[in-house]
Write an enzyme that holds these catalytic residues in place. Sequence first.
Site, short mmCIF file in Angstrom:
data_model
loop_
_atom_site.label_atom_id
_atom_site.label_comp_id
_atom_site.label_asym_id
_atom_site.label_seq_id
_atom_site.Cartn_x
_atom_site.Cartn_y
_atom_site.Cartn_z
N GLY A 186 -17.56 -45.49 17.86
CA GLY A 186 -16.33 -46.22 17.60
C GLY A 186 -16.20 -46.52 16.13
N SER A 187 -15.48 -47.58 15.82
CA SER A 187 -15.20 -47.90 14.42
C SER A 187 -16.40 -48.54 13.73
CB SER A 187 -14.00 -48.84 14.32
OG SER A 187 -14.36 -50.15 14.66
N THR A 188 -16.46 -48.34 12.44
CA THR A 188 -17.54 -48.92 11.64
C THR A 188 -17.50 -50.44 11.69
OG1 THR A 188 -17.57 -47.00 10.16
CG2 THR A 188 -18.51 -49.05 9.31
N GLY A 189 -16.29 -51.01 11.62
CA GLY A 189 -16.17 -52.47 11.65
C GLY A 189 -16.71 -53.08 12.92
N VAL A 190 -16.35 -52.49 14.05
CA VAL A 190 -16.84 -53.01 15.34
C VAL A 190 -18.35 -52.88 15.42
CG1 VAL A 190 -16.83 -52.64 17.84
CG2 VAL A 190 -14.67 -52.59 16.56
N GLU B 148 -22.62 -44.04 16.31
CA GLU B 148 -21.90 -43.09 15.46
C GLU B 148 -20.53 -43.68 15.22
OE1 GLU B 148 -18.98 -40.66 14.54
OE2 GLU B 148 -19.42 -39.96 16.57
N CYS C 154 -13.75 -38.12 14.56
CA CYS C 154 -14.49 -38.74 13.48
C CYS C 154 -14.94 -37.69 12.47
CB CYS C 154 -15.70 -39.51 14.02
SG CYS C 154 -16.60 -38.65 15.30
N GLU D 167 -10.73 -44.48 6.36
CA GLU D 167 -10.52 -43.67 7.56
C GLU D 167 -9.18 -44.06 8.19
OE1 GLU D 167 -13.11 -42.31 11.39
OE2 GLU D 167 -12.90 -44.46 11.08
#
Length: 543
Positions: free
Chosen positions: A265-269, A293, A327, A425
């Site tokens: 998923g997202s980097t922030g999460v 990832e 991604c 992104e």
Amino acid sequence: MSDSRYIIPTPVNEPVKAYAVGSPEREEVKKAIASLKAQEPDIPMIINGHEVRTGVRHRICPPHDINYTLGYYHQGGAKEVQMAIDAALGAKKSWMELDWGERASIFLKAADLLAGPYRAKMVAATMLGQSKNVYQAEIDCACELIDFYRFNVKYLEQIYEMQPNSSPQQWNSIEWRPLEGFIFALTPFNFTSIAGNLQTSPAMMGNTVVWKPSKTQIYSAAVIMEILTEAGLPNGVINMVFAPGPVVSDIVLNHPDFTGIHFTGSTGVFQDIWETIGKNIKKYKSYPRIVGETGGKDFVFVHESANMKQVVTALTRGAFEYQGQKCSAASRAYIPRSKWPEIREGLERDLKSMKMGTPEDFSNFINAVIDEGAFKTLSGAIDKIKSSPDAEIVIGGGYDKSKGYFIEPTVALTSNPNFFSMEEELFGPILTVYLYDEDKYEETLRMCDKTSIYALTGAIFAKDRVAVVMADKILRFAAGNFYINDKPTGAVVGQQPFGGARGSGTNDKAGSIINLMRWVSPRTIKENFAPPTDYRYPFLAEE
């Protein structure tokens, strides 16, 4: 058969069907689409093998046809999440004590079910629920997921065969234990194969799992669960819950038996999850395994010696297949200034020929982005580019949500190598191009390496081998999957293990033995066949 030695068949990658006009697979998928659309399923959670409905129903619509209802799913809450954890812990003992060959047989059967009687249904569900054209769906939810099941089982066998040496009069062994507790699998919308791998790879190793699929992938997630059930997966081994992310995380990440997360998923999460785990570290019985990832800002770097027709095709496919919602999608390109006219002409020609619309029309190359949130982000980014003095839209730039969430394939040209769309992104069909002077090849490579926080995929196009070697060295840490004269998408299980570092994740390489190793905790066992009976060593003897 506990006295049997299992030899897993050597896996080969599942052949990709072409879905050409008049082919049997094309007709089968069309029939499957019609069959699914003739129904309006009421999709339950699956907890401890039982269907769980809450009455809190949420509508599922195709992203390309937002006024059409595919069905409904039942949203859970804290109660259902706790039920799933209890089910996973309750199933743990019997599952981990089941002979590994028996576990393996379930996933080999699941692969054959997906390759055969479930293939058309799975492809159709992915096309409808995630707005993915038939070829992209085939590669994803059929071939890659089949490969995950077959190759991962082979990796399981290889892990169990790894044993230490033994000296005379002793026997050494390693027991590859599952982790102690339950695994949390949090899966994304964009690849059905990832949704089918992140919970099963730990399960193969004897772990039990709480699985939360993305709400925009539930339609095909239900088919995954149907296949696993048909394959004989025991109750409680994998528990599928549909609950809001904060609700799930609050319960899962505070539980003392939480022992690992498998995430895409997202980097922030992911960073928020990691931070929470760190704050809760004293609550856990074991240090949790954190495997993730996350995002990418993937590059295509073009040297002046490259074949420009190959570059155009790599950019067209790499940036715009599945609307750039990969991604690994190419989202920034570094192009020699003198080669830009030729490349631009090729991109204009390709993008002009692309049709956009429903995946039910097989002639459409471009379909919809996943939901209104994605549409707002992408349309906002396009507007920002249009209003910036540092960039311009040179191809595309249109968007429309009157029927579905459609974003035109868009190419932007920027004079600023640190322009926001070169660094951030966007996860959509937007490619930003930066032109460099040919005599600044090495300098621009170093700029590429430092431009973004991400390091997932990247590609170099060049005929000049010295240029290739230079790019390979300078960009060594800029991508976990690096491509030479190929687009930066399309990693194949068993061939290109997938994952990146920096802001792109832990690089534990899905589709390889590396990933499976993360879900076991080895115990070393030494047995002494002739224990000593006197504490005295020979050196103690007097002269």
